[in-house]
Design a protein around this motif. Structure first.
Motif, short mmCIF file in Angstrom:
data_model
loop_
_atom_site.label_atom_id
_atom_site.label_comp_id
_atom_site.label_asym_id
_atom_site.label_seq_id
_atom_site.Cartn_x
_atom_site.Cartn_y
_atom_site.Cartn_z
N VAL A 82 0.82 -1.18 -0.18
CA VAL A 82 0.09 -0.08 0.14
C VAL A 82 0.76 1.30 -0.09
CG1 VAL A 82 -1.90 1.29 1.35
CG2 VAL A 82 -1.82 -1.19 1.10
N GLY A 83 1.78 1.11 1.03
CA GLY A 83 2.81 2.47 0.94
C GLY A 83 3.57 2.76 -0.14
N SER A 84 3.63 1.79 -1.38
CA SER A 84 4.01 1.86 -2.77
C SER A 84 3.12 2.35 -3.77
CB SER A 84 4.90 0.75 -2.94
OG SER A 84 5.85 0.31 -1.99
N TRP A 85 2.08 1.50 -3.67
CA TRP A 85 1.02 2.04 -4.69
C TRP A 85 0.59 3.23 -4.52
CZ3 TRP A 85 -0.71 0.04 -9.14
CH2 TRP A 85 -0.41 -1.51 -9.36
N VAL A 86 0.29 3.67 -3.17
CA VAL A 86 -0.36 4.91 -3.05
C VAL A 86 0.49 6.43 -3.75
CG1 VAL A 86 -1.21 6.80 -1.61
CG2 VAL A 86 -1.99 4.30 -1.31
N PRO A 87 1.86 6.42 -3.34
CA PRO A 87 2.54 7.53 -3.91
C PRO A 87 2.36 7.37 -5.21
CG PRO A 87 3.42 6.48 -1.82
CD PRO A 87 2.68 5.38 -2.26
N ALA A 88 2.79 5.94 -5.78
CA ALA A 88 3.23 5.83 -7.11
C ALA A 88 1.84 6.36 -8.20
CB ALA A 88 3.34 4.10 -7.59
N VAL A 89 0.69 6.28 -7.48
CA VAL A 89 -0.66 6.71 -8.53
C VAL A 89 -0.61 8.48 -8.10
CG1 VAL A 89 -3.00 6.87 -8.32
CG2 VAL A 89 -1.83 4.50 -8.21
N LEU A 90 -0.80 8.65 -6.82
CA LEU A 90 -0.82 10.07 -6.53
C LEU A 90 0.34 10.97 -7.14
CD1 LEU A 90 -2.34 9.92 -2.88
CD2 LEU A 90 -3.49 10.13 -5.09
N TRP A 91 1.41 10.67 -7.25
CA TRP A 91 2.49 11.69 -7.66
C TRP A 91 1.92 11.94 -9.20
CZ3 TRP A 91 5.13 14.66 -5.03
CH2 TRP A 91 5.61 14.38 -3.98
N GLY A 92 1.74 11.08 -9.69
CA GLY A 92 1.21 11.33 -11.16
C GLY A 92 0.01 12.15 -11.16
N VAL A 93 -1.12 11.80 -10.48
CA VAL A 93 -2.09 12.77 -10.52
C VAL A 93 -1.71 14.30 -10.02
CG1 VAL A 93 -4.12 13.23 -9.04
CG2 VAL A 93 -3.78 10.81 -9.70
N ALA A 94 -0.75 14.37 -9.09
CA ALA A 94 -0.33 15.54 -8.62
C ALA A 94 0.40 16.47 -9.56
CB ALA A 94 0.55 15.59 -7.34
N PHE A 95 1.36 15.75 -10.24
CA PHE A 95 2.22 16.57 -11.36
C PHE A 95 1.37 16.80 -12.65
CE2 PHE A 95 5.95 15.95 -8.76
CZ PHE A 95 6.72 16.89 -9.27
N ALA A 96 0.31 15.94 -12.90
CA ALA A 96 -0.57 16.29 -14.06
C ALA A 96 -1.64 17.16 -13.88
CB ALA A 96 -1.52 15.09 -14.34
N ASN A 97 -1.97 17.64 -12.65
CA ASN A 97 -2.76 18.75 -12.25
C ASN A 97 -1.85 20.16 -12.15
OD1 ASN A 97 -5.59 18.34 -11.36
ND2 ASN A 97 -4.82 16.55 -10.26
N ILE A 98 -0.58 19.92 -11.88
CA ILE A 98 0.21 21.24 -11.86
C ILE A 98 0.29 21.46 -13.15
CG2 ILE A 98 2.50 22.08 -11.35
CD1 ILE A 98 2.71 20.06 -9.09
N VAL A 99 0.54 20.66 -14.28
CA VAL A 99 0.96 21.07 -15.59
C VAL A 99 -0.45 21.51 -16.32
CG1 VAL A 99 1.41 20.19 -17.77
CG2 VAL A 99 2.64 19.44 -15.91
N ARG A 100 -1.50 20.70 -15.83
CA ARG A 100 -2.98 21.08 -16.33
C ARG A 100 -3.30 22.61 -15.91
NH1 ARG A 100 -7.93 20.60 -14.38
NH2 ARG A 100 -9.81 20.27 -15.76
N GLY A 101 -3.17 22.81 -14.70
CA GLY A 101 -3.35 24.16 -14.11
C GLY A 101 -4.65 23.88 -13.25
N VAL A 102 -4.87 24.62 -12.13
CA VAL A 102 -5.76 24.45 -10.97
C VAL A 102 -6.27 25.75 -10.94
CG1 VAL A 102 -4.88 22.36 -9.98
CG2 VAL A 102 -4.00 24.75 -9.37
N ALA A 103 -7.30 25.96 -10.10
CA ALA A 103 -8.21 27.12 -9.92
C ALA A 103 -7.52 28.05 -8.69
CB ALA A 103 -9.62 26.62 -9.11
N ILE A 104 -6.65 28.76 -9.02
CA ILE A 104 -6.14 29.86 -8.30
C ILE A 104 -6.49 31.04 -8.40
CG2 ILE A 104 -3.72 30.66 -7.62
CD1 ILE A 104 -2.69 28.29 -8.76
N ASP A 105 -6.85 31.80 -7.27
CA ASP A 105 -7.60 32.96 -7.32
C ASP A 105 -6.49 33.94 -7.20
OD1 ASP A 105 -6.66 33.20 -4.74
OD2 ASP A 105 -8.58 32.95 -3.64
N GLU A 106 -6.82 35.25 -7.19
CA GLU A 106 -6.04 36.61 -7.09
C GLU A 106 -5.11 36.58 -5.98
OE1 GLU A 106 -8.01 40.30 -7.44
OE2 GLU A 106 -9.50 39.52 -6.11
N ASP A 107 -5.49 36.10 -5.03
CA ASP A 107 -4.66 35.79 -3.67
C ASP A 107 -3.74 34.74 -3.73
OD1 ASP A 107 -5.87 38.18 -2.71
OD2 ASP A 107 -7.60 36.98 -1.96
#
Length: 347
Positions: A126-151
């Protein structure tokens, strides 16, 4: 190249090193139920072989993440603040999974009991699968862009991070790390464990090529630049080469090409991101860039001198560690368990 660009590149290098080195660690843990199968005694021996391949290096590999996080905090504090507050839940899950994995690796052999070991083996998996999946989710969202406001605050929810592109990114990192781990085990083990690892690596290589190919192509078409198309080609050629090399049982070269594929993919993500560090999907003017998210020039200058002095020492030491523990490990190298016996009477 200015200091802001330099530190963007250095952070990309640190994350590339982390995913290349920790990637095969994750892969070993992910594949333990498959390559560590058998009756209790046989399974335990095989799983100890798997763990011993990463035993001398796994904690050193995690230093790359600590260094990358520290560099991110010092060089781009606004990026660090928005990322860690906006992605709090997935990053917390990654942290908890890594803690469970560390404890499982350290405690697994403390007691000589099959039930005890099975529970900790589950923790490693479990400690190997969870980071392996979530790191991809996190970096894909960073590249795609997320809802950031003016602050400079992330105003989206957790489920907004689970979009199709990000989920594909998670599937890509999971498959690539599993393949990377299987090739690493083929390179580091002997006897039947190596034979099984080679077969598994070949089976994993085909779906990995398909999923990773779709992801890098999507990244290039939606977010890439002209020069990043080269990285798409490099990653694709590397993964196709792994398919052929695992079939030929050339695990040494296969490991080189899985490393190239991971490195090319991470550079593709960072190259597609630049000069942003976290794009805003609400308004381009609210995006975090290397300019509005960075520290002062003096801070970056001090960091550069510190990195120039310390980094070579760390690289030499870690390289020496890999050289010392370069030999293959087989089941006949595994001694009897020295863990405590459950319910043993005091002498």
């Amino acid at each position: 190249m200015g200091l802001q660009e330099l530190w963007f590149v250095l952070i990309a290098v640190l994350f590339t090193g982390y995913f290349v080195l920790e990637g095969f660690d994750f892969g070993v843990g992910m594949l333990m139920p498959v390559l560590g199968r058998g009756k209790d005694a046989v399974a335990d021996t095989r799983r100890r072989v798997l763990l011993n391949t990463i035993g001398p290096v796994w904690d050193g590999n995690e230093v790359w993440l600590l260094t990358a996080g520290g560099a991110l905090f010092a060089a781009f504090p606004e990026w660090y603040a928005t990322l860690f507050s906006g992605f709090y839940l997935p990053l917390l899950l990654i942290l908890l999974a890594l803690i469970v994995r560390v404890c499982a690796i350290e405690y697994r052999g403390k007691i000589d009991d099959p039930t005890w070991r099975r529970r900790w083996d589950l923790g490693i998996m479990v400690g190997s699968w969870v980071p392996a999946v979530l790191w991809g989710v996190a970096f894909a969202n960073i590249v795609r862009g997320v809802a950031i406001d003016e602050d400079k605050q992330y105003v989206g929810g957790f489920f907004a991070l689970l979009n199709p592109y990000a989920l594909l990114g998670g599937a890509t990192t999971a498959l690539v790390f599993a393949l990377h781990g299987a090739v690493f085990l083929a390179l580091k083990t002997g006897d039947e464990v190596r034979a099984d690892a080679v077969k598994l690596a070949h089976r994993l290589s085909i779906p990995t090529v398909v999923v990773a190919g779709v992801f890098v192509l999507w990244t290039q078409l939606a977010y890439g630049k002209g020069w990043t198309a080269i990285l798409v080609a490099v990653a694709a050629v590397a993964l196709v080469a792994v398919v052929a090399l695992t079939r030929l049982e050339r695990e040494g070269w296969a490991f080189v090409f899985t490393t190239v594929a991971i490195a090319a993919t991470i550079v593709l993500l960072f190259g597609s991101l630049f000069p942003n560090v976290m794009p805003s999907t609400l308004n381009d003017a609210w995006s975090l860039t290397i300019e509005n998210a960075s520290s002062s020039p003096y801070t970056l200058k001090v960091m550069t001198w510190a990195a120039a002095i310390v980094t070579p020492v760390v690289l030499i030491y870690q390289g020496w560690t890999y050289w010392v523990f370069r030999q293959r490990i087989s089941t006949h190298h595994i001694p009897n368990s020295i863990g405590l016996t459950v319910g043993a009477e005091r002498s």
